[in-house]
Design a protein around this motif. Structure first.
Motif, short mmCIF file in Angstrom:
data_model
loop_
_atom_site.label_atom_id
_atom_site.label_comp_id
_atom_site.label_asym_id
_atom_site.label_seq_id
_atom_site.Cartn_x
_atom_site.Cartn_y
_atom_site.Cartn_z
N UNK A 74 0.84 -1.21 0.00
CA UNK A 74 0.00 0.00 0.00
C UNK A 74 0.87 1.25 0.00
N UNK A 75 1.91 1.25 0.83
CA UNK A 75 2.81 2.40 0.92
C UNK A 75 3.51 2.64 -0.41
N UNK A 76 3.92 1.54 -1.07
CA UNK A 76 4.58 1.66 -2.37
C UNK A 76 3.64 2.28 -3.40
N UNK A 77 2.39 1.85 -3.41
CA UNK A 77 1.41 2.40 -4.35
C UNK A 77 1.22 3.90 -4.13
N UNK A 78 1.14 4.30 -2.86
CA UNK A 78 0.97 5.73 -2.55
C UNK A 78 2.20 6.51 -3.00
N UNK A 79 3.40 5.95 -2.76
CA UNK A 79 4.64 6.63 -3.15
C UNK A 79 4.71 6.82 -4.67
N UNK A 80 4.26 5.82 -5.42
CA UNK A 80 4.27 5.92 -6.88
C UNK A 80 3.36 7.05 -7.34
N UNK A 81 2.17 7.14 -6.76
CA UNK A 81 1.24 8.21 -7.13
C UNK A 81 1.82 9.58 -6.77
N UNK A 82 2.37 9.69 -5.56
CA UNK A 82 2.96 10.96 -5.15
C UNK A 82 4.16 11.32 -6.02
N UNK A 83 4.94 10.30 -6.42
CA UNK A 83 6.09 10.55 -7.27
C UNK A 83 5.71 11.19 -8.59
N UNK A 84 4.58 10.80 -9.14
CA UNK A 84 4.12 11.38 -10.39
C UNK A 84 3.67 12.81 -10.26
N UNK A 85 3.41 13.24 -9.02
CA UNK A 85 2.92 14.60 -8.79
C UNK A 85 4.02 15.58 -8.42
N UNK A 86 5.22 15.07 -8.10
CA UNK A 86 6.31 15.94 -7.66
C UNK A 86 6.63 17.00 -8.72
N UNK A 87 6.68 16.58 -9.97
CA UNK A 87 7.04 17.50 -11.04
C UNK A 87 6.03 18.61 -11.26
N UNK A 88 4.81 18.45 -10.73
CA UNK A 88 3.77 19.47 -10.93
C UNK A 88 3.80 20.54 -9.85
N UNK A 89 4.72 20.40 -8.88
CA UNK A 89 4.76 21.36 -7.77
C UNK A 89 5.49 22.64 -8.13
N UNK A 90 6.28 22.62 -9.19
CA UNK A 90 6.91 23.84 -9.68
C UNK A 90 8.32 24.09 -9.21
N UNK A 91 8.75 23.48 -8.13
CA UNK A 91 10.10 23.69 -7.62
C UNK A 91 11.06 22.63 -8.11
N UNK A 92 12.32 22.78 -7.72
CA UNK A 92 13.31 21.76 -8.08
C UNK A 92 13.17 20.57 -7.13
N UNK A 93 13.75 19.44 -7.53
CA UNK A 93 13.68 18.23 -6.72
C UNK A 93 14.37 18.44 -5.38
N UNK A 94 15.50 19.13 -5.39
CA UNK A 94 16.24 19.40 -4.15
C UNK A 94 15.39 20.22 -3.18
N UNK A 95 14.78 21.29 -3.69
CA UNK A 95 13.95 22.15 -2.85
C UNK A 95 12.77 21.38 -2.27
N UNK A 96 12.19 20.50 -3.07
CA UNK A 96 11.05 19.71 -2.60
C UNK A 96 11.44 18.86 -1.40
N UNK A 97 12.56 18.15 -1.50
CA UNK A 97 12.99 17.27 -0.42
C UNK A 97 13.36 18.08 0.82
N UNK A 98 14.17 19.12 0.63
CA UNK A 98 14.64 19.89 1.76
C UNK A 98 13.52 20.64 2.47
N UNK A 99 12.54 21.13 1.72
CA UNK A 99 11.43 21.84 2.35
C UNK A 99 10.59 20.90 3.20
N UNK A 100 10.48 19.64 2.79
CA UNK A 100 9.77 18.66 3.61
C UNK A 100 10.49 18.45 4.94
N UNK A 101 11.81 18.32 4.86
CA UNK A 101 12.60 18.18 6.09
C UNK A 101 12.37 19.36 7.02
N UNK A 102 12.32 20.56 6.44
CA UNK A 102 12.18 21.77 7.25
C UNK A 102 10.85 21.81 7.99
N UNK A 103 9.84 21.10 7.49
CA UNK A 103 8.55 21.06 8.16
C UNK A 103 8.55 20.12 9.36
#
Length: 365
Positions: A280-309
């Motif tokens: 189940x977790x893998x399926x959710x991760x796959x769906x979320x992975x397809x949406x990362x590119x639609x957030x507008x930021x770079x991959x690095x910023x996406x990961x680091x901003x999550x950590x900052x939260x």
């Protein structure tokens, strides 16, 4: 951890898209299934052994890319030192197309009209590394990642004995010391070789930067060795996805399911629940992975901003737990929930209140 796995799947899919022209969603699904099956049916042991071999190839391969990049900058008859000198000069961006590339996006890169790429202490409005974050991230994200991260804890608990656990953490720390050679220098080399990446519209710069490392492998590394480096890249993807699935499955099965619903469940039943939760977790991760590119930021910023939260409240609980004996479970739980909610509130404030202080824009602040 789930969002991190999604980001890693997205990054690997970008590489496959760039190399072989695969559809992004198809690449994410393939990577998720291949990496997930290894963890779901192999468990922690398979994750540990795959990590061992992957990290060796990653370090050697990363150093190879750096060396070949410096050699390309040096040109025929030049030395690696010459290449390093040229890299530094071009990254200072004082002349030519390098200066034009930085100046054209100074506001996007640093939040001000001028930008010194090589300065350690950046202005407080710098989107990624404001000067104040050198302290705040050390006592939040760094503590969470190196001490409280389930990836690290899982390996410590699975060590042969206490000595092996300690030495494993020490070795991980030493590897971090050398990471700039295989992560920072290639980025500087890429800019020195291809400053035109920064000359396009800002919305096109970030996706191009995400694909930069793969482009360097394609252009600098000989065909046979290129395959080995790409294998290491996908090994790293598999390692991260494996670790996320294994750790998240352990938490959901032992800390939530068994503790709250089936305290008397036997090992066979728990293993079955672990496999189901991992899927189940893998399926959710796959769906979320397809949406990362639609957030507008770079991959690095996406990961680091999550950590900052989510890292700061956990780090605060850990530090206070060491310094003060009166801390208790209720206070720790409250700190985590309220701390995370406060981070979300600040983010909403920044996004919807136009008159907010400029220093609040960087996620690190």
């Amino acid at each position: 951890m789930l969002f991190r796995s999604a980001a890693v799947l997205y990054g690997g899919a970008l590489a496959l898209q760039n190399l072989f022209g695969w559809n992004l969603w198809f690449a994410i699904i393939v990577l998720g299934i291949v990496a997930g099956m290894w963890a779901i049916y192999g468990g922690l042991s398979s994750v540990a052994w795959s990590d061992l071999f992957t990290v060796v190839v990653m370090i050697l391969g990363g150093l190879t890319v750096t060396v070949l990049g410096l050699d390309a900058l040096a040109g025929a008859g030049g030395t690696l030192f010459d290449g390093f000198r040229i890299m530094i000069e071009r990254n200072q961006a004082t002349t030519g197309v390098w200066a034009e590339a930085v100046q054209s996006n100074a506001q996007n890169l640093a939040g001000q009209d001028s930008y010194n790429r090589l300065a350690v202490f950046q202005p407080v409005t710098h989107p990624i590394v404001p000067a104040i974050s050198l302290a705040t991230l050390t006592f939040s994200v760094s503590i969470w990642y190196n001490v409280l991260n389930q990836f690290m804890i899982q390996r410590v608990l699975g060590a042969k004995n206490e000595y092996h656990a300690r030495m494993g953490i020490v070795m991980a720390g030493w590897i971090k010391v050398f990471l700039p050679l295989i992560t920072v220098l290639p980025g500087m080399i890429l800019f020195a070789l291809h400053p035109e990446i920064l000359l396009g519209p800002w919305n096109d710069v970030k996706p191009a930067a995400d694909k930069g490392y793969v482009q360097m492998i394609q252009s600098l590394v000989p065909a046979g060795l290129r395959g080995l480096l790409l294998a290491a890249l996908f090994g790293a993807i598999q390692s991260t996805v494996n670790s996320v699935l294994n750790s998240t499955s352990t938490v959901s099965t032992l800390d939530i399911y068994r503790r709250m619903f089936r305290p008397q469940a036997d090992d066979k039943h728990l293993v079955r629940v672990g496999v189901i939760s991992s899927t189940v977790i893998l399926a959710i991760a796959i769906v979320l992975g397809g949406m990362v590119g639609k957030l507008g930021g770079s991959l690095f910023e996406y990961i680091q901003s999550l950590y900052a939260f989510f890292a700061p409240p956990f780090a605060a609980v850990f530090l206070l737990g060491i310094a003060w004996r009166r801390i208790n479970a209720v206070g720790a739980f409250t700190a985590v929930v309220v701390g995370f909610a406060f981070g979300i509130a600040v983010k909403l404030y920044v996004n919807f209140v136009a008159s907010h202080p400029a220093w609040l824009d960087p996620y690190a602040n």
